[in-house]
Motif scaffolding. Structure first.
Motif, PDB file in Angstrom:
ATOM      1  N   GLU A 160      46.433  45.008  25.432  1.00  0.00           N
ATOM      2  CA  GLU A 160      46.103  43.583  25.471  1.00  0.00           C
ATOM      3  C   GLU A 160      45.592  43.237  26.859  1.00  0.00           C
ATOM      4  OE1 GLU A 160      49.494  41.237  24.571  1.00  0.00           O
ATOM      5  OE2 GLU A 160      50.587  41.765  26.385  1.00  0.00           O
ATOM      6  N   GLN A 178      50.004  39.540  31.462  1.00  0.00           N
ATOM      7  CA  GLN A 178      49.314  39.949  30.249  1.00  0.00           C
ATOM      8  C   GLN A 178      48.869  38.733  29.435  1.00  0.00           C
ATOM      9  OE1 GLN A 178      52.058  43.978  30.110  1.00  0.00           O
ATOM     10  NE2 GLN A 178      51.502  43.064  28.160  1.00  0.00           N
ATOM     11  N   LYS A 179      48.402  38.975  28.211  1.00  0.00           N
ATOM     12  CA  LYS A 179      47.707  37.940  27.443  1.00  0.00           C
ATOM     13  C   LYS A 179      48.568  36.700  27.217  1.00  0.00           C
ATOM     14  CE  LYS A 179      45.071  37.257  23.201  1.00  0.00           C
ATOM     15  NZ  LYS A 179      44.574  37.879  21.951  1.00  0.00           N
TER      16      LYS A 179
END
Length: 539
Positions: A160, A178-179
């Motif tokens: 991701e 992260q996302k």
């Protein structure tokens, strides 16, 4: 001749090499002395005079010890790139530098390209000792590299988007934005924590002296989390929209954010409003960096200008033409700016805070630079780009002598454990983060005198009346010393004593009445009709 030498200056007796050495040590002693000594002959207290005399001797001994340490234990000197004649330093290529340096330095010149898998652009982060590097690709590739042995410790694919990566207090832990959420991993790639409270984070910063992980998410929320206890220290909504520019000042721990309106706001975890809000560029801010001493700040805007700011006075020192997507200061004050496929390095070698073009480097055309970061204690600049990362040599960028109490590139496991314990014991509370940390430990300044309360005013008035009643009245001539006239005079004295208090009370009542009238006038009309209200004529 012998008698003259004995009565002369001791330096004249020494041979010439030792005279030069003593002169060099004297120059270094002046560097470490704490200013001019106090004039003790003026003091009459013998005890205080003796104590101060011992203290001055102690300062002199510590300065001599520091000078000898610098002379004998810190022998390395920082190099620099020097051109001859009409030659320009920015025209010197990395191939030319690589042929002239030693083998160990030439190993720091490399390009790591990951063919067939475009996970970039990459963002980089180094530990405080410069030995370990964390690299994060936009498409989910994470790697931790030992820069001393050039060996890969761990790499993984989180599958991701990864926007940023930062080491925590040592190389054993790192955080990745992260996302959806930021995650904390150990060096072996094991997921330790998922920080769901932070949301979709765009940038991360770690304050190592306070053990605070600062993050800014895509909704413009700034959060501070204590990584030792896991406690959320503060959560602020900046109100200035999304930002991708975030940097912590190493001098005072203040976090600066660059916004799309061209403003830079500076924050601390104990204040819900920014400490400073300054307009730096007419358009969005693209990059920002702080000098290691914390007194200089470099910002870059969309109008293709790089500005050098004095943070102590909040004024522009210099404006450089050029665009920068990423900025970074080295330990020796060199400024690297990267955009597109080109990196430019600016240097201030005169000490006048006037930066000029020093070096340049072009990577393969088409590779887009994501981040530039100087490696501590090495003359190396790391470049994260769209297909991997590169390392180039920048002579004079790193500190040549490292202090093992602060950062040791060769520390053992036992030393690392001891250092971690000491740093936890010396952990600073969030309240110590402020614009001017030198105020800590000083005497608190006296507050301005507040307005007295109604009870205090009544007590002061009663005391003034009692004092007025006790005043003696002079005996007058015959006919003017009647009891009725004496009573009238006493009443006048009491009224005169009450008058300043009554006048002050009337003024306060008038001010309150004016405020109430103003509020009632504003409320009388709806918001949509307030523009039709009759305005008062201005003189």
């Amino acid at each position: 001749m012998g008698a003259k030498q004995e009565n002369g200056d001791p330096e004249d007796i020494l041979p010439p090499p030792e005279q030069e050495l003593s002169h060099e040590l004297d120059m270094k002693v002046k560097k470490y002395l704490r200013g001019e000594g106090a004039d003790l002959e003026v003091l009459k207290d013998k005890k205080l005079k003796g104590q101060l005399y011992d203290r001055e001797n102690l300062y002199g001994k510590s300065a001599k010890a520091a000078a000898k340490t610098e002379k004998w234990l810190l022998p390395s000197e920082g190099g620099y790139l020097e051109a001859e004649g009409i030659e320009k330093t920015w025209r010197i290529k990395q191939d030319t530098i690589g042929r002239e340096v030693d083998i160990s330095s030439a190993k720091n010149q490399y390009d790591i390209v990951l063919p067939g898998s475009y996970f970039g652009p990459y963002t980089l982060d180094f530990t405080s000792s410069g030995r370990y590097m964390a690299a994060a690709g936009r498409k989910g590739h994470l790697a931790v590299v030992d820069m001393k042995n050039m060996s890969l410790i761990k790499e993984m694919q989180v599958r991701e988007t990864v926007r940023d990566v930062v080491f925590l207090h040592n190389e054993l832990f790192f955080a990745a934005a992260q996302k959806k959420y930021p995650y904390i991993y150990n060096r072996d790639g094991v997921e330790l924590h998922c920080l769901k409270e932070h949301g979709a984070v765009t940038r991360l910063q770690f304050l190592k002296n306070h053990f605070l992980l600062a993050s800014i998410n895509k909704f413009g929320q700034l959060r501070y989390q204590d990584v030792t206890m896991g406690e959320m220290i503060s959560n602020f909504r900046t109100g200035l929209g999304r930002t991708d520019v975030m940097q912590a000042n190493p001098f005072n721990g203040v976090v600066a954010l660059g916004h799309s309106g061209g403003t830079v706001s500076m924050w601390k975890p104990t204040s819900a409003v920014p400490l400073v809000k300054m307009l730096c560029h007419p358009g969005p801010i693209t990059a920002m960096a702080f000098h290691p001493d914390g007194h200089l700040m470099a910002t870059s805007g969309k109008e293709k200008k790089i500005k050098i700011w004095d943070v102590r006075k909040f004024e522009v020192l210099q404006t450089i033409r050029g665009h920068a997507k990423t900025l970074d200061f080295s330990q020796k004050g060199l400024l690297a700016a990267g955009t597109g496929s080109f990196v430019q390095v600016f240097g201030d070698f005169s000490g006048s805070r006037n930066y000029s073009r020093h070096m340049g480097h072009s990577i393969v055309k088409g590779y887009q630079i994501g981040k530039v970061a100087f490696r501590p204690y090495e003359d190396v600049l790391g470049i994260g780009h769209s297909t991997g990362w590169s390392s180039i040599l920048i002579p004079g960028s790193g500190e040549p002598n490292f202090d093992t109490w602060l950062a040791n590139p060769f520390e053992t496991t036992k030393q690392r454990r001891e250092k971690e314990i000491h740093s936890l014991l010396d952990k600073l509370p969030p309240e110590t983060i402020m614009l001017d940390p030198s105020k800590i430990g000083t005497v608190k300044s006296a507050k301005k005198k507040e307005k007295p309360t109604k009870k205090e005013m009544e007590a002061d008035m009663e005391a003034a009346v009692e004092a007025a009643k006790g005043t003696a009245i002079k005996n007058k001539t015959k006919g003017k010393n009647k009891p009725s006239k004496i009573a009238v005079k006493k009443k006048e004295i009491v009224v005169r004593a009450k008058k300043p208090f009554l006048d002050q009370q009337m003024k306060e009542e008038e001010n309150v009445a004016k405020k109430k009238q103003k509020i009632s006038e504003e409320i009388s009309l709806p918001t949509a009709l307030q523009r039709f209200a009759r305005k008062k004529a201005t003189a």
